[in-house]
Design an enzyme around this catalytic site. Structure first.
Site, PDB file in Angstrom:
ATOM      1  N   ASP A 215       0.832  -1.200   0.000  1.00 51.50           N
ATOM      2  CA  ASP A 215       0.000   0.000   0.000  1.00 51.50           C
ATOM      3  C   ASP A 215       0.869   1.252   0.000  1.00 51.50           C
ATOM      4  O   ASP A 215       0.516   2.272   0.582  1.00 51.50           O
ATOM      5  CB  ASP A 215      -0.931  -0.003   1.219  1.00 51.50           C
ATOM      6  CG  ASP A 215      -2.050   1.017   1.095  1.00 51.50           C
ATOM      7  OD1 ASP A 215      -2.379   1.402  -0.034  1.00 51.50           O
ATOM      8  OD2 ASP A 215      -2.578   1.449   2.143  1.00 51.50           O
TER       9      ASP A 215
ATOM     10  N   CYS B 285     -21.132 -11.476  -4.333  1.00 49.02           N
ATOM     11  CA  CYS B 285     -21.927 -10.405  -3.726  1.00 49.02           C
ATOM     12  C   CYS B 285     -23.403 -10.519  -4.105  1.00 49.02           C
ATOM     13  O   CYS B 285     -24.275 -10.089  -3.346  1.00 49.02           O
ATOM     14  CB  CYS B 285     -21.395  -9.034  -4.146  1.00 49.02           C
ATOM     15  SG  CYS B 285     -19.904  -8.524  -3.274  1.00 49.02           S
TER      16      CYS B 285
ATOM     17  N   CYS C 283     -26.832  -8.298  -3.059  1.00 53.61           N
ATOM     18  CA  CYS C 283     -26.633  -7.578  -1.798  1.00 53.61           C
ATOM     19  C   CYS C 283     -26.103  -6.168  -2.053  1.00 53.61           C
ATOM     20  O   CYS C 283     -25.228  -5.959  -2.888  1.00 53.61           O
ATOM     21  CB  CYS C 283     -25.651  -8.342  -0.910  1.00 53.61           C
ATOM     22  SG  CYS C 283     -25.300  -7.531   0.676  1.00 53.61           S
TER      23      CYS C 283
ATOM     24  N   CYS D  20     -23.553  -2.603   1.831  1.00 56.87           N
ATOM     25  CA  CYS D  20     -22.451  -1.645   1.971  1.00 56.87           C
ATOM     26  C   CYS D  20     -22.823  -0.290   1.379  1.00 56.87           C
ATOM     27  O   CYS D  20     -22.456   0.762   1.928  1.00 56.87           O
ATOM     28  CB  CYS D  20     -21.172  -2.187   1.341  1.00 56.87           C
ATOM     29  SG  CYS D  20     -21.309  -2.649  -0.400  1.00 56.87           S
TER      30      CYS D  20
ATOM     31  N   CYS E  77     -23.357   3.251   4.072  1.00 57.36           N
ATOM     32  CA  CYS E  77     -22.313   4.281   4.042  1.00 57.36           C
ATOM     33  C   CYS E  77     -22.850   5.615   4.565  1.00 57.36           C
ATOM     34  O   CYS E  77     -23.798   6.179   3.999  1.00 57.36           O
ATOM     35  CB  CYS E  77     -21.783   4.457   2.626  1.00 57.36           C
ATOM     36  SG  CYS E  77     -20.473   5.701   2.494  1.00 57.36           S
TER      37      CYS E  77
ATOM     38  N   CYS F 288     -15.765   9.955   1.220  1.00 57.69           N
ATOM     39  CA  CYS F 288     -15.453   8.814   2.086  1.00 57.69           C
ATOM     40  C   CYS F 288     -14.843   9.282   3.406  1.00 57.69           C
ATOM     41  O   CYS F 288     -13.901  10.082   3.420  1.00 57.69           O
ATOM     42  CB  CYS F 288     -14.490   7.871   1.371  1.00 57.69           C
ATOM     43  SG  CYS F 288     -13.969   6.459   2.356  1.00 57.69           S
TER      44      CYS F 288
ATOM     45  N   CYS G 257     -13.146   4.507   8.667  1.00 62.25           N
ATOM     46  CA  CYS G 257     -14.549   4.102   8.784  1.00 62.25           C
ATOM     47  C   CYS G 257     -14.652   2.647   8.350  1.00 62.25           C
ATOM     48  O   CYS G 257     -14.051   2.253   7.349  1.00 62.25           O
ATOM     49  CB  CYS G 257     -15.425   4.985   7.898  1.00 62.25           C
ATOM     50  SG  CYS G 257     -17.177   4.554   7.911  1.00 62.25           S
TER      51      CYS G 257
ATOM     52  N   CYS H 199     -19.017  -0.216   6.065  1.00 62.84           N
ATOM     53  CA  CYS H 199     -19.289  -1.122   4.954  1.00 62.84           C
ATOM     54  C   CYS H 199     -18.754  -2.524   5.233  1.00 62.84           C
ATOM     55  O   CYS H 199     -19.262  -3.512   4.678  1.00 62.84           O
ATOM     56  CB  CYS H 199     -18.712  -0.573   3.650  1.00 62.84           C
ATOM     57  SG  CYS H 199     -16.921  -0.360   3.630  1.00 62.84           S
TER      58      CYS H 199
ATOM     59  N   CYS I 226     -21.147  -6.148   6.207  1.00 61.64           N
ATOM     60  CA  CYS I 226     -20.992  -7.151   5.142  1.00 61.64           C
ATOM     61  C   CYS I 226     -21.252  -8.565   5.663  1.00 61.64           C
ATOM     62  O   CYS I 226     -20.603  -9.005   6.620  1.00 61.64           O
ATOM     63  CB  CYS I 226     -19.593  -7.076   4.537  1.00 61.64           C
ATOM     64  SG  CYS I 226     -19.313  -8.303   3.229  1.00 61.64           S
TER      65      CYS I 226
END
Length: 358
Positions: A143, A197, A200, A203, A207, A223, A250, A253, A257
């Site tokens: 990252d 997914c 669904c 998420c 938010c 966000c 945060c 989401c 899930c």
């Protein structure tokens, strides 16, 4: 490893790499190719719409993010790894969020800085490969550069991209870190798995700021993770009330899930909760001066936002907290030493406490 190694030899090496990765503490290791051309149009459109906000480095590198061999010349394959980080504390996520006087910190940031942990393990994996094949070209990513890590991992059976844009796994939901080893070894690529997914949309619906503007599409400018971590300036007035008591990141989401019901608790000591940050009062954290912040946050991913941004985030959360005399006193005391950025948010918070602004 010789250039003319047979497919059987390369397949055997790939299997050993996965085994070594497991021994080093990675819960999953996958190997993928470098053709990400199918992701380029989506990346270009996302940047064109300005969804990256102030993260200029994303636009600066352009399509290099989708072209591993241009980012690191000579790259022939990418080893993607997954390391789970869910701690016992994460199970209390909703409890903390529902108490407006407590501080919510994204569960990934409760322990030691994951960048250091993953980089160290990936370097060890590279060393183990070198012992086996001799010198080879590689570069580690955690990252820390413009890498399409979710897209790379999705192609290696590590999981699939959820509608919240995070990678999802049947075994661990989304409570994990990703890392990559770009290499010049022509390793056989895994086959991408299926997506799960379905219809669904929990998420999207949960938010707080409606930052997930469509399935698989995130507007970072809205966000809360971006606003509290990446964004350096004043938080937009219309978004402040929606931040609630989230002072660093945060997880809504992820908390909502269904796949995270299957998540396993991490045994990685580095990701254990430090300084009681899983459940601590906003007023207590707001009282930290810069020296205290630097000492307590040393070795934490939170350290990089700095004390000023920490105070800014806390001021917003205090403004969103239920009216309380102790909160007003804390805000007024903080105002005396506040920077202009923090002072602006404290003034807003005081008005919120007084009911002047909604």
């Amino acid at each position: 490893m010789q250039q003319n190694s047979s497919p059987q030899e390369l397949a055997a090496l790939a299997a050993r790499i996965k085994a070594w990765g497991s021994e080093l503490g990675f819960q999953a290791v996958g190997i993928g190719g470098i053709d990400l051309s199918s992701a380029e149009a989506g990346l270009t459109d996302w940047l064109a719409q300005g969804f990256h906000g102030g993260m200029d480095y994303m636009a600066k590198h352009g399509l290099k993010r989708a072209r591993p061999a241009e980012l690191v010349p000579g790259t022939l394959s990418v080893i993607s790894v997954r390391m789970d980080y869910l701690s016992v504390a994460a199970q209390a996520g909703w409890t903390v969020l529902e108490d407006g006087s407590r501080a919510y910190i994204s569960r990934y940031a409760l322990g030691r800085d994951y960048h250091k942990v993953l980089r160290n393990r990936l370097d060890k994996l590279a060393q183990r490969i070198r012992e086996e094949v001799g010198e080879f070209g590689y570069r580690v990513f955690t990252d820390s550069a413009p890498v399409l890590e979710v897209e790379l991992a999705r192609r290696t059976r590590l999981g699939w991209r959820g509608k919240h844009t995070l990678l999802l796994s049947r075994e661990q939901g989304s409570w994990f870190f990703l890392g990559e080893l770009f290499t010049d070894l022509p390793l056989p690529a895994d086959i991408a798995g299926d997506e799960h997914c379905g219809s669904c949309r929990r998420c999207l619906d949960i938010c707080p700021t409606q930052a997930i503007v469509a399935p698989y599409r995130l507007d970072a400018r809205r966000c809360i993770s971006y606003l509290t971590i990446e964004h350096r300036g004043s938080i937009p007035l219309e978004l402040r009330p929606l931040i609630g008591n989230r002072i660093y990141g945060c997880d809504d989401c992820q908390l909502v899930c269904p796949w995270n019901r299957f998540a396993q608790i991490s045994t990685e000591a580095d990701f254990a909760v430090r300084h009681g940050l899983d459940d601590v009062g906003l007023v207590e954290l707001f009282a930290w001066d810069e020296a205290t912040f630097n000492t307590r946050m040393a070795g934490s991913p939170i350290y990089r936002i700095g004390h000023e941004q920490w105070q800014r985030n806390l001021a917003v959360a205090l403004g969103n907290a239920p009216p309380d005399a102790a909160i007003r006193r804390a805000l007024q005391q903080g105002l005396a030493l506040a920077t202009p950025l923090v002072a602006e948010h404290i003034a807003w918070a005081l008005d919120r406490q007084d009911g002047v602004v909604s």
